[in-house]
Design an enzyme around this catalytic site. Sequence first.
Site, PDB file in Angstrom:
ATOM      1  N   GLU A  88      -5.526 -12.944 -10.306  1.00 20.97           N
ATOM      2  CA  GLU A  88      -4.219 -12.633  -9.715  1.00 20.97           C
ATOM      3  C   GLU A  88      -3.959 -13.437  -8.440  1.00 20.97           C
ATOM      4  OE1 GLU A  88      -1.972  -9.788 -10.857  1.00 20.97           O
ATOM      5  OE2 GLU A  88      -3.057  -9.985 -12.740  1.00 20.97           O
ATOM      6  N   HIS A 125      -3.721  -4.642  -6.109  1.00 21.33           N
ATOM      7  CA  HIS A 125      -4.252  -5.899  -5.551  1.00 21.33           C
ATOM      8  C   HIS A 125      -4.911  -5.559  -4.215  1.00 21.33           C
ATOM      9  CE1 HIS A 125      -0.846  -8.215  -7.783  1.00 21.33           C
ATOM     10  NE2 HIS A 125      -1.989  -8.446  -8.408  1.00 21.33           N
ATOM     11  N   CYS A 182       3.069  -9.890  -0.297  1.00 16.44           N
ATOM     12  CA  CYS A 182       3.219 -10.306  -1.709  1.00 16.44           C
ATOM     13  C   CYS A 182       4.148 -11.500  -1.816  1.00 16.44           C
ATOM     14  CB  CYS A 182       3.837  -9.197  -2.547  1.00 16.44           C
ATOM     15  SG  CYS A 182       2.894  -7.689  -2.595  1.00 16.44           S
TER      16      CYS A 182
HETATM   17  O1  SUG Z   1       2.524  -7.726 -10.261  1.00 10.19           O
HETATM   18  N1  SUG Z   1       5.563  -6.108  -9.561  1.00 10.19           N
HETATM   19  C1  SUG Z   1       4.501  -7.014  -9.151  1.00 10.19           C
HETATM   20  C2  SUG Z   1       4.227  -6.849  -7.675  1.00 10.19           C
HETATM   21  C3  SUG Z   1       3.295  -7.900  -7.164  1.00 10.19           C
HETATM   22  C4  SUG Z   1       2.835  -7.613  -5.782  1.00 10.19           C
HETATM   23  N2  SUG Z   1       1.991  -8.662  -5.319  1.00 10.19           N
HETATM   24  C5  SUG Z   1       0.965  -8.499  -4.474  1.00 10.19           C
HETATM   25  N3  SUG Z   1       0.463  -7.319  -4.199  1.00 10.19           N
HETATM   26  N4  SUG Z   1       0.460  -9.554  -3.976  1.00 10.19           N
HETATM   27  C6  SUG Z   1       3.227  -6.758  -9.945  1.00 10.19           C
HETATM   28  O2  SUG Z   1       2.928  -5.594 -10.227  1.00 10.19           O
HETATM   29  C7  SUG Z   1       7.180  -5.231 -11.161  1.00 10.19           C
HETATM   30  C8  SUG Z   1       8.174  -5.784 -12.127  1.00 10.19           C
HETATM   31  C9  SUG Z   1       8.948  -4.717 -12.818  1.00 10.19           C
HETATM   32  O3  SUG Z   1       8.498  -3.571 -12.891  1.00 10.19           O
HETATM   33  O4  SUG Z   1      10.020  -5.058 -13.360  1.00 10.19           O
HETATM   34  C10 SUG Z   1       6.109  -6.240 -10.788  1.00 10.19           C
HETATM   35  O5  SUG Z   1       5.806  -7.120 -11.555  1.00 10.19           O
END
Ligand code: SUG
Length: 448
Positions: free
Chosen positions: A174, A249, A370
């Site tokens: 990730e 994460h 993020c």
């Molecule tokens: O991968 N949300 C992302 C959020 C990423 C956050 N990144 C870090 N923590 N670095 C994920 O879960 C939600 C999309 C949706 O539900 O439509 C989403 O992909």
Amino acid sequence: MSAREANFDGLVGLTHNYSGLSFGNVASQNNAASVANPRAAARQGLRKMKALADLGFLQGVLPPQERPSARFLRAQGFTGTDHEMIMRAAKEAPAILAAASSASSMWVANAATVSPSADTPDGRVHFTPASLSSKLHRAIEAPTTGRVLRAVFAGDSHFAFHEPLIGAPAMGDEGAANHTRFCSDYGEAGVEFFVYGRSEFGGGVAPQRYPARQTLEASAAIARLHGLGENATVFAQQHPDVIDAGVFHNDVIAVGNRDLLFCHQNAFLNQPAVYEEIRAKLAARGAQLRVVEVPVAAVPVEDAVSSYLFNSQLLTRADGKTVLVVPQECRDNPRVSAYLDQLTASRGPIDEVLVFDLRESMRNGGGPACLRLRVVLSDAEQAAVNPQVWINDARFAQLDSWIERHYRDRLVDADLADPSLLDECRTALDELTRILALGSVYDFQLVN
Ligand code: SUG
């Protein structure tokens, strides 16, 4: 060697919406099917970039991807024109259309893992785009991400690019969200800290409720690809209980910068041993690790998850002071807000707290950390970066007007069935390609 940290933020895409695609990401699940405002989302993100650039931080921008991805839909067996494919997918496989439509590439902390040239044997900055194989909507991102990074970090003499790891569960990766670099000064050799959720072959504990997206095997492969030796790396397992509480994460429970680690008391398994290993390896590189550990009594894990206290940016100002960039939700939570007041009043390692409204992204589980990818750059490397991607007054004005002209201010699930969204996205990205001088990062296959 002198070097600076640059933060590259992902610009929110035109299809930003709440489809509840990320099992294990509490905000994404809780906000499924609510009304999104893509224009406000993009403006919120751009305003954070501008504010940090105005404060003297090195701030760049990375473009969104084409969504819905016509290439992805075609690969799932849909045929006909692009519009026909979208309408058929909406009827026959709405979950596939939702995956094809997510604007998730905005969270560029998951775009790649980056090792600065001071840490790598060939003296180049190394990038490995993240495969993001644990979520379908995110696994689509890597090919375009690779092209975007090459368009921004130009020239093989300074930058090295690896292929994403194979998309098998054993190698779940990730990117920078599970990677932190400690050092005395940015230009000095550092210690790279890799946090994983489970091991495929090593046994041991794993979360029970929610998936562990990063494996030890993936983190180790990236360290090898980047040429990082044993003295330059620390691998630690995230505590499975916090993954089960919604910490999908590491950057939802810990953040580091230079010699400082800011984390929750329950972030890692065997936490004291983790500190000890970082401390010893960092000491050999001339720096003394400082840890600000937030006790569970002050901030329970649930509050850390809902406020995103640790999904903050720890930045070093030009005068050496340390700034913590947090989302508004931290001030909305009385316990977290009180903790922040006490943190700055204590005259400890964090001098100032900056608060940003990023509510649209936050509702999908994406906070300040993020939205950014950190890249440490020497002067020569900085000069090799595509100059169009730096945020300054002119670029801000261009992008702000671009958002105003192209983005919708309302998007719900049902709108994903509207094929004109794809046309709007392509028109906007065509213009953005020129503003940011990106060349051919998009592989539109127009079928009309
Ligand atoms: O991968 N949300 C992302 C959020 C990423 C956050 N990144 C870090 N923590 N670095 C994920 O879960 C939600 C999309 C949706 O539900 O439509 C989403 O992909």
